[in-house]
Design an enzyme around this catalytic site. Structure first.
Site, PDB file in Angstrom:
ATOM      1  CG  ASP A 134    -175.075  22.897  23.709  1.00 18.31           C
ATOM      2  OD1 ASP A 134    -174.728  21.799  24.166  1.00 18.31           O
ATOM      3  OD2 ASP A 134    -176.219  23.340  23.831  1.00 18.31           O
ATOM      4  CD  GLU A 326    -175.889  22.204  33.426  1.00 19.43           C
ATOM      5  OE1 GLU A 326    -175.825  23.432  33.379  1.00 19.43           O
ATOM      6  OE2 GLU A 326    -176.309  21.527  32.483  1.00 19.43           O
TER       7      GLU A 326
HETATM    8  O1  LIG Z   1    -181.661  25.088  25.917  1.00 20.43           O
HETATM    9  C1  LIG Z   1    -180.297  25.192  25.727  1.00 20.43           C
HETATM   10  C2  LIG Z   1    -179.725  23.876  25.222  1.00 20.43           C
HETATM   11  O2  LIG Z   1    -180.236  22.802  26.016  1.00 20.43           O
HETATM   12  C3  LIG Z   1    -179.690  21.535  25.706  1.00 20.43           C
HETATM   13  O3  LIG Z   1    -178.314  21.566  25.944  1.00 20.43           O
HETATM   14  C4  LIG Z   1    -177.965  21.679  27.294  1.00 20.43           C
HETATM   15  O4  LIG Z   1    -178.039  20.407  27.910  1.00 20.43           O
HETATM   16  C5  LIG Z   1    -177.149  19.431  27.399  1.00 20.43           C
HETATM   17  C6  LIG Z   1    -177.363  18.177  28.219  1.00 20.43           C
HETATM   18  O5  LIG Z   1    -177.469  18.431  29.524  1.00 20.43           O
HETATM   19  C7  LIG Z   1    -175.707  19.896  27.505  1.00 20.43           C
HETATM   20  O6  LIG Z   1    -174.879  18.959  26.850  1.00 20.43           O
HETATM   21  C8  LIG Z   1    -175.553  21.214  26.815  1.00 20.43           C
HETATM   22  O7  LIG Z   1    -174.262  21.683  26.981  1.00 20.43           O
HETATM   23  C9  LIG Z   1    -176.550  22.188  27.389  1.00 20.43           C
HETATM   24  O8  LIG Z   1    -176.448  23.419  26.713  1.00 20.43           O
HETATM   25  C10 LIG Z   1    -179.923  21.173  24.247  1.00 20.43           C
HETATM   26  O9  LIG Z   1    -179.189  20.012  23.901  1.00 20.43           O
HETATM   27  C11 LIG Z   1    -179.454  22.281  23.334  1.00 20.43           C
HETATM   28  O10 LIG Z   1    -179.871  21.965  22.016  1.00 20.43           O
HETATM   29  C12 LIG Z   1    -180.115  23.601  23.763  1.00 20.43           C
HETATM   30  O11 LIG Z   1    -179.669  24.630  22.922  1.00 20.43           O
END
Ligand SMILES: OC[C@H]1O[C@H](O[C@H]2O[C@H](CO)[C@@H](O)[C@H](O)[C@H]2O)[C@H](O)[C@@H](O)[C@@H]1O
Length: 437
Positions: A134, A326
């Site tokens: 995402d 990250e």
């Molecule tokens: O709060 C925003 C998003 O946080 C998580 O996603 C984020 O972390 C993930 C793992 O590090 C990464 O894959 C992703 O690209 C990031 O945006 C969560 O999984 C999302 O649901 C949330 O919207």
């Protein structure tokens, strides 16, 4: 550490038992969004490390339950060349703004008047969050703008490759547990799904596996490292070595592997974090592992080179910023922490540390950087550093001898010294979950 991993698996098993799947995070509002299907691989890795079959035996019904969640809730039909088959997609049941990104999701629909259309966009945002990617051009109708998000119409190569690999791993675990008929049943499913996978995702003239779009009944033939996940999960059988090599060459020609900082998430520049110029650890790790597992010596060598590049550029950024990140900007002469998307780049970071440590362990007999700090201190570009280290390596007659010195035993290697502390969290970090993000 094995106990910590076991405890984490127990937590996830609890979630599956109580909610039917592994939610996207440990908060109530994630109960309509899954994680990508990594529980079975986690248990498989745990078993490979410990041989703890009695624990595996105990939780096998839960692993099946989680697998069935995907069959029951994330499968869809696709008709291709006269045959209707079932494959998987990300498809969250949520159709409201994400609570954790409420403002962003409201702003995104500010010019949309139709409520049904708004709900569709929110649902597609939540579905993309299930993927871990995402957000990315992969999910956009126009390949550029988040407002055109259309996740539920995309059949993703990586999700289907993970499900395929999970069938194989489940068969293996049942066999180890002595449940022969279950093992055979999953093996059969694995074989069948490999055929379906090939049919839906392989595009001969584009030499590779590509996401398939249901809306326009065509493949997205842009490069994404997710295209290599079938190698990682071994979800292929009809390809001989030369076909896999051709596939790699095709991606190489597209420019996928030319960046000194690592493999980017795509070659398309958008303002999203899972696109160019960001490179992510899980993707780079899966690319390396996928190529390493092929029967091609040439691709195994490529795997090593990509691994070396990733380790060096992570270290380069670490020396500059005193942090692991990250995601990374892999473009240009000086790799850096990544950027883009809807939040500030996070330091840490579980999967970055896990990937680095796994690569260091995998290549402990080869990944040798003589005079690393000296070369770095001369503040060269990452390309020059890589070239200079290669040169030193090839002329250093002692290098061969030192290959025997396992990288983790040699405290004289600065790279190891700096990463040593991270070894403690290797096993946990290898698991791509982010409940406390
Ligand atoms: O709060 C925003 C998003 O946080 C998580 O996603 C984020 O972390 C993930 C793992 O590090 C990464 O894959 C992703 O690209 C990031 O945006 C969560 O999984 C999302 O649901 C949330 O919207």
């Amino acid at each position: 550490m094995h106990q910590t991993v076991k405890d984490m698996i127990i937590n996830l098993v609890y979630l599956v038992e109580n909610h039917g799947f592994v939610p996207n995070g440990g908060r109530v509002y994630y109960l309509r969004r899954s994680q990508p299907p990594f529980l079975i691989p986690m248990v498989y890795d745990y078993y490979e490390a410990t041989g703890d079959i009695s624990f595996v035996n105990e939780i096998l019904p839960t692993l099946e339950k989680e697998l069935n969640f995907w069959y029951e809730n994330r499968q869809t039909n696709v008709s291709l060349v006269g045959e209707e088959v079932q494959v998987f997609r990300y498809y969250s049941a949520s159709n409201v703004p994400r609570p954790e990104s409420y403002r962003e999701d409201m702003l995104l629909v500010q010019n949309v008047n139709d409520t049904t259309e708004k709900r569709k966009i929110w649902s597609n945002l939540a579905s993309a969050a299930e993927s871990g990617w995402d957000f990315s051009s992969r999910w956009f109708k126009d390949l550029h703008n988040l407002s055109t998000i259309d996740t539920s119409n995309v059949l993703p190569v990586d999700l289907n490759a993970f499900m395929c690999g999970n069938l194989n791993m489940l068969s293996f675990l049942f066999e180890k547990a002595g449940a022969t008929s279950k093992a055979e049943n999953y093996q059969q499913k694995f074989e069948n799904f490999k055929r379906v996978f090939q049919k839906v995702f392989y595009v001969g003239k584009e030499r590779g596996w590509y996401d398939y779009n249901l809306r326009n009944a065509s493949h997205n033939i842009h490069f994404y490292p997710s295209m290599l996940t079938p190698l990682f999960t071994q979800c292929y059988h009809s390809l001989d070595v030369s076909t896999v090599e051709e596939m790699f060459e095709h991606m190489e020609k597209k420019g996928a592997f030319k960046y000194k900082g690592g493999v980017p998430s795509s070659l398309l520049t958008t303002d999203q974090q899972w696109d160019f110029p960001n490179g992510w650890s899980p993707s780079n790790h899966m690319v390396v592992e996928g190529l390493r597992k092929t029967d091609s010596p040439k691709l195994q060598q490529k795997a090593f080179e990509i691994a070396e590049k990733w380790v060096l550029s992570n270290y380069f950024v670490y020396t500059k910023t005193s942090n692991m990140w990250e995601k990374y900007n892999v473009n240009g002469s000086y790799p850096d922490a990544g950027s883009g998307g809807e939040y500030v780049v996070q330091s840490g970071f579980g999967w970055t540390n896990g990937a680095i440590l796994d690569l260091l362990i995998t290549y402990s007999d080869r990944m040798y950087f003589p005079q690393l700090n000296q070369v770095m201190a001369e503040s060269k570009t990452i390309g020059e550093i890589q070239n200079q280290l290669d040169e030193i390596q090839s002329v250093d007659s002692m290098a061969q001898k030192q290959l025997d010195t396992k990288i983790f035993n040699n405290s004289g290697h600065s790279i190891v010294t700096n990463f040593k502390i991270l070894a403690l969290i290797f096993t946990i970090s290898k698991i791509f979950l982010h409940f406390s993000f």
